[in-house]
Motif scaffolding. Structure first.
Motif, PDB file in Angstrom:
ATOM      1  N   ARG A 139      10.711   6.203   4.378  1.00  0.00           N
ATOM      2  CA  ARG A 139      11.135   4.925   3.796  1.00  0.00           C
ATOM      3  C   ARG A 139       9.942   4.132   3.257  1.00  0.00           C
ATOM      4  N   HIS A 140       8.833   4.144   3.986  1.00  0.00           N
ATOM      5  CA  HIS A 140       7.633   3.459   3.490  1.00  0.00           C
ATOM      6  C   HIS A 140       7.091   4.160   2.245  1.00  0.00           C
ATOM      7  N   TYR A 141       7.161   5.478   2.243  1.00  0.00           N
ATOM      8  CA  TYR A 141       6.707   6.224   1.070  1.00  0.00           C
ATOM      9  C   TYR A 141       7.579   5.889  -0.139  1.00  0.00           C
ATOM     10  N   LEU A 142       8.884   5.862   0.067  1.00  0.00           N
ATOM     11  CA  LEU A 142       9.814   5.524  -1.009  1.00  0.00           C
ATOM     12  C   LEU A 142       9.518   4.129  -1.555  1.00  0.00           C
ATOM     13  N   ALA A 172       7.063   0.548  -5.644  1.00  0.00           N
ATOM     14  CA  ALA A 172       6.238  -0.628  -5.912  1.00  0.00           C
ATOM     15  C   ALA A 172       5.079  -0.303  -6.855  1.00  0.00           C
ATOM     16  N   ARG A 173       4.598   0.941  -6.810  1.00  0.00           N
ATOM     17  CA  ARG A 173       3.458   1.342  -7.635  1.00  0.00           C
ATOM     18  C   ARG A 173       3.869   2.294  -8.762  1.00  0.00           C
ATOM     19  N   ARG A 174       5.109   2.181  -9.203  1.00  0.00           N
ATOM     20  CA  ARG A 174       5.619   3.116 -10.211  1.00  0.00           C
ATOM     21  C   ARG A 174       4.736   3.157 -11.454  1.00  0.00           C
ATOM     22  N   PRO A 176       0.165   5.539  -2.008  1.00  0.00           N
ATOM     23  CA  PRO A 176       1.366   5.179  -1.233  1.00  0.00           C
ATOM     24  C   PRO A 176       1.675   6.173  -0.119  1.00  0.00           C
ATOM     25  N   ARG A 177       1.281   7.432  -0.287  1.00  0.00           N
ATOM     26  CA  ARG A 177       1.508   8.416   0.774  1.00  0.00           C
ATOM     27  C   ARG A 177       0.677   8.076   2.005  1.00  0.00           C
TER      28      ARG A 177
END
Length: 246
Positions: free
Chosen positions: A138-141, A146-148, A168-169
């Protein structure tokens, strides 16, 4: 009989109050706390009956551990359905992380191969890894969403998918592990974990209970780390970015 009535009244009052507070605050969780507790009551009742037969049929402990792995896998997979390769990532992370930690604990003889002990250790470690798999996915998603723009920029420059989402990973792994590590740091000062209390109630000395708890905490940290790393690593291999929420 009076004890059971008091137990039912107090537990029901607390969980209904939690549900009412959430609904009145428009949190959007409905009656989830109440439903979760009712489900837990049914499951614990079934577990109590099954554990009664473990002493006479030790092989049932293996079936019980398999059931725990299956339930944890289904739970994490359901939570990760919005993430490309999320189901594979969370299931693999949970099974490999928990399986490795349990194998080390039992294989080295830190915990005897007594059915009740095997089930206790497996349940705690599998549950912890299940939570880590859900949190990391969920945090990764959320991080990738957020950083798309940043991720897409890296991809346009020819970066591999896992390179584009590396930040983000790593953030997802860190955020997924912090709750368990914070609890580990506060053990004995703020919290008395269930493994410690359960061992004491089971007749162990305070030193033996502390030793058992440290084994469990180390297993949770080890298994959780493997789970978080593997879950996010598999998810980061997807060439498809998660869709933005509708």
């Amino acid at each position: 009989m009076l004890e059971w009535i008091r137990f039912a009244i107090v537990v029901s009052a607390m969980i209904i109050a939690a549900s009412v507070l959430l609904r009145s605050s428009s949190i959007g969780m409905g009656w989830l706390p109440l439903v979760a507790l009712l489900r837990a009551a049914v499951q614990l009742g079934a577990v109590s009956l099954l554990l009664g037969g473990v002493a006479t049929a030790p092989w049932t402990a293996v079936l019980f551990v398999v059931l725990m792995f299956s339930t944890a896998s289904l739970t994490t997979a359901r939570r990760a359905r919005e993430l490309p390769r999320g189901r594979l990532a969370t299931v693999a992370g949970t099974i490999v992380g928990a399986g490795t930690a349990i194998t080390v604990i039992l294989g080295t003889g830190l915990v005897g191969l007594i059915p009740q002990s095997v089930i206790a250790v497996a349940g705690i470690v599998i549950g912890g890894c299940m939570t880590v798999a859900t949190l990391s996915s969920r945090h990764y998603l959320a991080g990738v969403r957020a950083r798309r723009d940043e991720v897409e920029a890296w991809l346009s420059l020819g970066a591999h998918p896992w390179e584009a989402v590396d930040l983000p990973r790593r953030e997802a792994v860190r955020e997924a592990l912090i709750p368990n590590l914070d609890q580990t740091k506060s053990t004995g000062l703020v919290t008395l974990p269930g493994a410690f209390v359960g061992a004491l109630f089971g007749g162990a000395t305070a030193l033996e209970a502390a030793q058992f708890q440290l084994i469990v905490l180390a297993g949770l940290a080890f298994g959780g780390t493997i789970t978080a790393l593997l879950t996010t690593r598999i998810a980061s291999r997807s060439s498809v970015l998660p869709a933005d929420p509708a």
